[in-house]
Design a protein around this motif. Structure first.
Motif, PDB file in Angstrom:
ATOM      1  N   GLY A   1       2.293   4.383   3.842  1.00  0.00           N
ATOM      2  CA  GLY A   1       2.714   3.458   2.793  1.00  0.00           C
ATOM      3  C   GLY A   1       1.645   3.279   1.735  1.00  0.00           C
ATOM      4  N   ILE A   2       0.390   3.194   2.177  1.00  0.00           N
ATOM      5  CA  ILE A   2      -0.715   3.022   1.230  1.00  0.00           C
ATOM      6  C   ILE A   2      -0.856   4.244   0.333  1.00  0.00           C
ATOM      7  N   VAL A   3      -0.776   5.441   0.964  1.00  0.00           N
ATOM      8  CA  VAL A   3      -0.910   6.680   0.197  1.00  0.00           C
ATOM      9  C   VAL A   3       0.227   6.809  -0.820  1.00  0.00           C
ATOM     10  N   LEU A   4       1.469   6.560  -0.369  1.00  0.00           N
ATOM     11  CA  LEU A   4       2.608   6.661  -1.275  1.00  0.00           C
ATOM     12  C   LEU A   4       2.504   5.643  -2.409  1.00  0.00           C
ATOM     13  N   GLY A   5       2.110   4.432  -2.062  1.00  0.00           N
ATOM     14  CA  GLY A   5       1.956   3.389  -3.082  1.00  0.00           C
ATOM     15  C   GLY A   5       0.898   3.762  -4.099  1.00  0.00           C
ATOM     16  N   THR A   6      -0.191   4.349  -3.620  1.00  0.00           N
ATOM     17  CA  THR A   6      -1.269   4.777  -4.519  1.00  0.00           C
ATOM     18  C   THR A   6      -0.791   5.881  -5.456  1.00  0.00           C
TER      19      THR A   6
ATOM     20  N   ILE B   1       0.970   7.759 -10.782  1.00  0.00           N
ATOM     21  CA  ILE B   1       2.004   8.370 -11.621  1.00  0.00           C
ATOM     22  C   ILE B   1       2.428   7.421 -12.733  1.00  0.00           C
ATOM     23  N   LEU B   2       2.583   6.151 -12.392  1.00  0.00           N
ATOM     24  CA  LEU B   2       2.972   5.154 -13.395  1.00  0.00           C
ATOM     25  C   LEU B   2       1.898   5.002 -14.467  1.00  0.00           C
ATOM     26  N   ILE B   3       0.636   4.967 -14.028  1.00  0.00           N
ATOM     27  CA  ILE B   3      -0.467   4.822 -14.982  1.00  0.00           C
ATOM     28  C   ILE B   3      -0.525   6.021 -15.917  1.00  0.00           C
ATOM     29  N   VAL B   4      -0.387   7.228 -15.344  1.00  0.00           N
ATOM     30  CA  VAL B   4      -0.406   8.441 -16.159  1.00  0.00           C
ATOM     31  C   VAL B   4       0.768   8.446 -17.133  1.00  0.00           C
ATOM     32  N   GLY B   5       1.963   8.061 -16.633  1.00  0.00           N
ATOM     33  CA  GLY B   5       3.143   8.039 -17.477  1.00  0.00           C
ATOM     34  C   GLY B   5       2.995   7.063 -18.631  1.00  0.00           C
ATOM     35  N   VAL B   6       2.503   5.861 -18.344  1.00  0.00           N
ATOM     36  CA  VAL B   6       2.317   4.850 -19.388  1.00  0.00           C
ATOM     37  C   VAL B   6       1.285   5.322 -20.405  1.00  0.00           C
ATOM     38  N   THR B   7       0.217   5.949 -19.920  1.00  0.00           N
ATOM     39  CA  THR B   7      -0.822   6.449 -20.824  1.00  0.00           C
ATOM     40  C   THR B   7      -0.285   7.547 -21.743  1.00  0.00           C
ATOM     41  N   MET B   8       0.474   8.471 -21.151  1.00  0.00           N
ATOM     42  CA  MET B   8       1.041   9.560 -21.951  1.00  0.00           C
ATOM     43  C   MET B   8       2.058   9.036 -22.952  1.00  0.00           C
ATOM     44  N   PHE B   9       2.835   8.030 -22.551  1.00  0.00           N
ATOM     45  CA  PHE B   9       3.790   7.410 -23.474  1.00  0.00           C
ATOM     46  C   PHE B   9       3.042   6.787 -24.652  1.00  0.00           C
TER      47      PHE B   9
ATOM     48  N   ALA C   1      10.787  11.506 -23.656  1.00  0.00           N
ATOM     49  CA  ALA C   1      10.480  12.450 -24.730  1.00  0.00           C
ATOM     50  C   ALA C   1       9.025  12.316 -25.164  1.00  0.00           C
ATOM     51  N   LEU C   2       8.542  11.085 -25.268  1.00  0.00           N
ATOM     52  CA  LEU C   2       7.158  10.875 -25.688  1.00  0.00           C
ATOM     53  C   LEU C   2       6.171  11.373 -24.639  1.00  0.00           C
ATOM     54  N   ILE C   3       6.534  11.220 -23.370  1.00  0.00           N
ATOM     55  CA  ILE C   3       5.677  11.728 -22.284  1.00  0.00           C
ATOM     56  C   ILE C   3       5.623  13.252 -22.335  1.00  0.00           C
ATOM     57  N   LEU C   4       6.794  13.900 -22.494  1.00  0.00           N
ATOM     58  CA  LEU C   4       6.843  15.360 -22.562  1.00  0.00           C
ATOM     59  C   LEU C   4       6.168  15.873 -23.836  1.00  0.00           C
TER      60      LEU C   4
END
Length: 301
Positions: free
Chosen positions: A9-14, A19-27, A167-170
């Motif tokens: 659970g910890i690994v998956l949550g991390t 992924i969320l942080i990377v996605g938000v940054t790329m957006f 689209a912005l992430i891609l």
């Protein structure tokens, strides 16, 4: 067992968090690029007023602009519709309500859009044709703008571009092509060869009429700029089907939309209905240029 599940659970949550942080940054990076402002030296293009220039401007608009902006140039809603990526309306070019002709304050606003791919505020336009129209000569560009200023106003408010977060992430990841303003040369002044049935003028016409956008940088075919289209464009060099054609067959194909082999060109992917309006001299020039290219194999993935 509980400890194992806990650590899973910890690994998956991390991972999800990363992924969320990377996605938000790329957006955020993509959004910043979409809203960046640019400024380029003015071209100070003088608009012609003679009838011959206006007629030529009309001719260039009919062969180059009408396919994306509509027969009356008032724009097309959902001209680009890519579902999860977003939608784009092509612009109303007239001086009617919602039109660029009403928004533009000067000739230079037209130049910024057509040659540089930015709006009057200096922000990027999603106008793929800029990779071609940036090569238009000062003379041709002046004739086009002069003609656009004479067309009847049409009231039609279009919605511009609406890119969704994906689209912005891609876009940031490089999956979606850069905005035209990021890749064109931004020359202040551009000249063209003499209008004639020549290899040189044919190259100029190919460079200014979107051929490279679909057929690739070396015209040996390639993927369409719209990532939702899986078709591969054909090879236009002597290594492709055109090697067996004559000049007359090439011109007939563009005029009728039917190849010598009986294949019907799909106007959704090949704008032959616009290109059929080319003068004979222009089609002859394009043919001569295509025949002068190196013999290359058809592009494949």
């Amino acid at each position: 067992m509980k400890n194992v599940l806990k650590w899973i659970g910890i690994v998956l949550g991390t991972l999800i968090g990363i992924i969320l942080i990377v996605g938000v940054t790329m957006f955020a990076l993509g959004n910043a690029r979409m809203n960046k402002t640019y400024d380029f030296p003015p071209s100070n293009i003088e608009l012609p007023t003679d009838q011959a220039s206006l007629e030529f401007g009309k001719h260039r608009v009919e062969t180059l602009c009408a396919g994306c902006h509509g027969a009356d140039l008032s724009g097309i809603e959902k001209w680009f519709n890519a579902g999860p990526l977003g939608t784009i309306d092509s612009a109303n070019l007239t001086s009617g309500e919602g039109g660029f002709g009403r928004e533009a304050q000067s000739t230079e606003d037209y130049v910024r859009a057509i040659r540089h791919g930015i709006d009057p505020e200096g922000k990027p336009l999603f106008m793929p044709a800029v990779t071609s129209t940036s090569h238009l000569s000062d003379e041709d560009l002046g004739a086009i703008i002069a003609y656009l200023k004479t067309i009847p106003p049409v009231d039609h408010k279009t919605s511009g571009k609406h890119f969704k977060p994906l689209a912005l992430i891609l876009y940031t990841a490089g999956v979606i092509a850069p905005m035209p303003v990021e890749v064109v040369g931004h020359e202040t002044h551009v000249s063209a060869p003499e209008r004639a049935a020549s290899v040189e003028y044919g190259e100029y016409l190919v460079n200014t009429n979107d051929c490279h956008v679909c057929h690739g940088p070396d015209l040996a075919g390639g993927p369409f700029p719209d990532p939702t289209i899986t078709k591969i464009s054909p090879n236009l060099t002597p290594g492709g089907e055109l090697a067996g054609w004559t000049e007359e067959q090439f011109i007939t194909t563009i005029r009728t939309g039917v190849t010598p082999g009986g294949h019907n060109l799909d106007p959704e992917f090949m704008p032959w209905k616009d290109y059929r309006l080319f003068y004979d001299e222009e089609l002859q020039a394009i043919w001569l240029y295509l025949q002068s290219l190196p013999t290359l194999p058809q592009w494949t993935k």
